[in-house]
Design a protein around this motif. Structure first.
Motif, mmCIF file in Angstrom:
data_model
loop_
_atom_site.group_PDB
_atom_site.id
_atom_site.type_symbol
_atom_site.label_atom_id
_atom_site.label_comp_id
_atom_site.label_asym_id
_atom_site.label_seq_id
_atom_site.Cartn_x
_atom_site.Cartn_y
_atom_site.Cartn_z
ATOM 1 N N PRO A 1 -8.818 -2.758 16.380
ATOM 2 C CA PRO A 1 -8.118 -1.467 16.275
ATOM 3 C C PRO A 1 -7.156 -1.474 15.095
ATOM 4 O O PRO A 1 -6.727 -2.529 14.617
ATOM 5 C CB PRO A 1 -7.361 -1.362 17.606
ATOM 6 N N ASP A 2 -6.776 -0.275 14.642
ATOM 7 C CA ASP A 2 -5.949 -0.151 13.451
ATOM 8 C C ASP A 2 -4.624 -0.902 13.581
ATOM 9 O O ASP A 2 -4.219 -1.636 12.683
ATOM 10 C CB ASP A 2 -5.678 1.328 13.171
ATOM 11 N N THR A 3 -3.941 -0.737 14.728
ATOM 12 C CA THR A 3 -2.645 -1.404 14.911
ATOM 13 C C THR A 3 -2.796 -2.910 14.910
ATOM 14 O O THR A 3 -2.013 -3.638 14.273
ATOM 15 C CB THR A 3 -1.991 -0.953 16.230
ATOM 16 N N VAL A 4 -3.807 -3.388 15.611
ATOM 17 C CA VAL A 4 -4.052 -4.835 15.662
ATOM 18 C C VAL A 4 -4.399 -5.361 14.273
ATOM 19 O O VAL A 4 -3.913 -6.425 13.856
ATOM 20 C CB VAL A 4 -5.179 -5.162 16.661
ATOM 21 N N LEU A 5 -5.218 -4.604 13.549
ATOM 22 C CA LEU A 5 -5.604 -5.039 12.214
ATOM 23 C C LEU A 5 -4.406 -5.086 11.284
ATOM 24 O O LEU A 5 -4.233 -6.034 10.516
ATOM 25 C CB LEU A 5 -6.672 -4.099 11.658
ATOM 26 N N ARG A 6 -3.531 -4.057 11.383
ATOM 27 C CA ARG A 6 -2.341 -4.029 10.524
ATOM 28 C C ARG A 6 -1.463 -5.252 10.776
ATOM 29 O O ARG A 6 -1.010 -5.917 9.845
ATOM 30 C CB ARG A 6 -1.544 -2.748 10.796
ATOM 31 N N ARG A 7 -1.246 -5.572 12.049
ATOM 32 C CA ARG A 7 -0.417 -6.733 12.374
ATOM 33 C C ARG A 7 -1.129 -8.038 12.034
ATOM 34 O O ARG A 7 -0.494 -9.026 11.644
ATOM 35 C CB ARG A 7 -0.027 -6.685 13.845
ATOM 36 N N SER A 8 -2.446 -8.026 12.159
ATOM 37 C CA SER A 8 -3.211 -9.207 11.791
ATOM 38 C C SER A 8 -3.111 -9.469 10.292
ATOM 39 O O SER A 8 -2.983 -10.621 9.855
ATOM 40 C CB SER A 8 -4.680 -9.038 12.192
ATOM 41 N N ILE A 9 -3.166 -8.383 9.503
ATOM 42 C CA ILE A 9 -2.999 -8.524 8.062
ATOM 43 C C ILE A 9 -1.642 -9.152 7.752
ATOM 44 O O ILE A 9 -1.529 -10.080 6.957
ATOM 45 C CB ILE A 9 -3.129 -7.154 7.361
ATOM 46 N N GLY A 10 -0.592 -8.642 8.401
ATOM 47 C CA GLY A 10 0.738 -9.203 8.197
ATOM 48 C C GLY A 10 0.796 -10.671 8.581
ATOM 49 O O GLY A 10 1.394 -11.486 7.872
ATOM 50 N N GLY A 11 0.165 -11.008 9.704
ATOM 51 C CA GLY A 11 0.146 -12.402 10.141
ATOM 52 C C GLY A 11 -0.589 -13.298 9.172
ATOM 53 O O GLY A 11 -0.141 -14.413 8.865
ATOM 54 N N VAL A 12 -1.726 -12.806 8.666
ATOM 55 C CA VAL A 12 -2.490 -13.579 7.687
ATOM 56 C C VAL A 12 -1.663 -13.820 6.434
ATOM 57 O O VAL A 12 -1.580 -14.941 5.910
ATOM 58 C CB VAL A 12 -3.807 -12.853 7.334
ATOM 59 N N LEU A 13 -1.020 -12.763 5.942
ATOM 60 C CA LEU A 13 -0.210 -12.899 4.731
ATOM 61 C C LEU A 13 0.943 -13.868 4.932
ATOM 62 O O LEU A 13 1.228 -14.710 4.074
ATOM 63 C CB LEU A 13 0.333 -11.532 4.308
ATOM 64 N N LEU A 14 1.611 -13.744 6.080
ATOM 65 C CA LEU A 14 2.746 -14.622 6.344
ATOM 66 C C LEU A 14 2.295 -16.074 6.459
ATOM 67 O O LEU A 14 2.959 -16.993 5.964
ATOM 68 C CB LEU A 14 3.460 -14.189 7.629
ATOM 69 N N PHE A 15 1.164 -16.283 7.109
ATOM 70 C CA PHE A 15 0.622 -17.632 7.236
ATOM 71 C C PHE A 15 0.278 -18.216 5.863
ATOM 72 O O PHE A 15 0.556 -19.387 5.578
ATOM 73 C CB PHE A 15 -0.624 -17.610 8.126
ATOM 74 N N MET A 16 -0.307 -17.394 4.998
ATOM 75 C CA MET A 16 -0.647 -17.861 3.665
ATOM 76 C C MET A 16 0.603 -18.211 2.845
ATOM 77 O O MET A 16 0.613 -19.184 2.108
ATOM 78 C CB MET A 16 -1.448 -16.782 2.927
ATOM 79 N N VAL A 17 1.643 -17.401 3.007
ATOM 80 C CA VAL A 17 2.898 -17.699 2.315
ATOM 81 C C VAL A 17 3.468 -19.024 2.803
ATOM 82 O O VAL A 17 3.931 -19.850 2.019
ATOM 83 C CB VAL A 17 3.922 -16.563 2.527
#
Length: 245
Positions: A99-115
């Protein structure tokens, strides 16, 4: 949808900034490309923003290849590429089912993990085994399909190989030019492209070119270590904002 059929002035301003960042990232330091993802996702649904940024990145890739094409390390590219396609498939499936909300937060989580991974001490060694290249390819493919966030994955891999600045930029330019073009059929298959998005991309193209020119100017003048720290800090803030939205 967050983005209306007739984009507002604020929406256009955000998208212009995203286009500038996309161009700047490709000819300077890739980490700042995460900001393009975050900016677009604040004014568009997550899946649609991923497709919109993809088109901007393809234009930016062309600029980077034109500037740094002679400095690519093709041996490193060949080591990573075989695992990218499976990664794209994984990312495409997740993009379709979340879902859009889950995907948005997943994107944030992925980015934060990569950082966070970028902050770990990296072994600067001239060699890396096949498993490392496979993991880098899978991670780059999946992250770039879900969030256009493969930059940190490849940054870790290329830094571990001890590349100098020009070889790093040249290798990244060719790698992402190929990967982003491969993503187009996946995004099209998900129905993420339409005439309005293509027109919007054409309008934003000059901003991408301007960002690329700024990147070429800055990368030779700003100390790399200081620039990397600023990019990591901006990326972390952006990722947290996406998670909390």
């Amino acid at each position: 949808m967050i983005l209306a059929s007739a984009p507002t002035a604020i929406t256009w301003l955000v998208l212009v900034l995203a286009a500038l960042c996309a161009g700047f990232a490709k000819t300077a330091v890739g980490g700042i490309g995460l900001i393009s993802v975050v900016l677009a996702a604040t004014v568009m649904p997550a899946a649609e923003s991923t497709a919109a940024v993809l088109l901007l990145l393809i234009i930016a890739d062309a600029c980077a290849v034109a500037r740094y094409h002679r400095h690519a390390d093709w041996k490193l590219i060949r080591q990573v590429v075989p695992a990218v396609l499976p990664g794209l498939l994984i990312g495409s499936v997740l993009l379709a089912v979340l879902p859009d909300t889950v995907l948005r937060r997943s994107i944030g989580g992925v980015l934060l993990f990569m950082v966070a991974l970028q902050l770990l001490p990296l072994p600067h060694t001239p060699s890396a085994n096949r498993a490392t290249a496979t993991v880098a390819g899978l991670g780059a493919g999946a992250c770039t399909m879900m969030a256009n966030a493969a930059g940190p994955v490849m940054t870790l891999y290329l830094l571990a190989r001890g590349l100098d600045k020009r070889r790093f930029l040249g290798t990244s330019a060719w790698f992402f030019a190929g990967v982003n073009l491969c993503k187009v059929p996946f995004a099209a298959g998900l129905g993420l492209f339409d005439a309005q998005m293509l027109l919007r991309t054409l309008i934003l193209a000059p901003a991408v070119l301007l960002g690329a020119l700024l990147g070429v100017t800055v990368v030779n003048r700003l100390r790399q270590q200081l620039f990397d720290r600023a990019v990591l800090a901006a990326s972390a803030v952006s990722a947290l904002a996406l998670i909390l939205l």
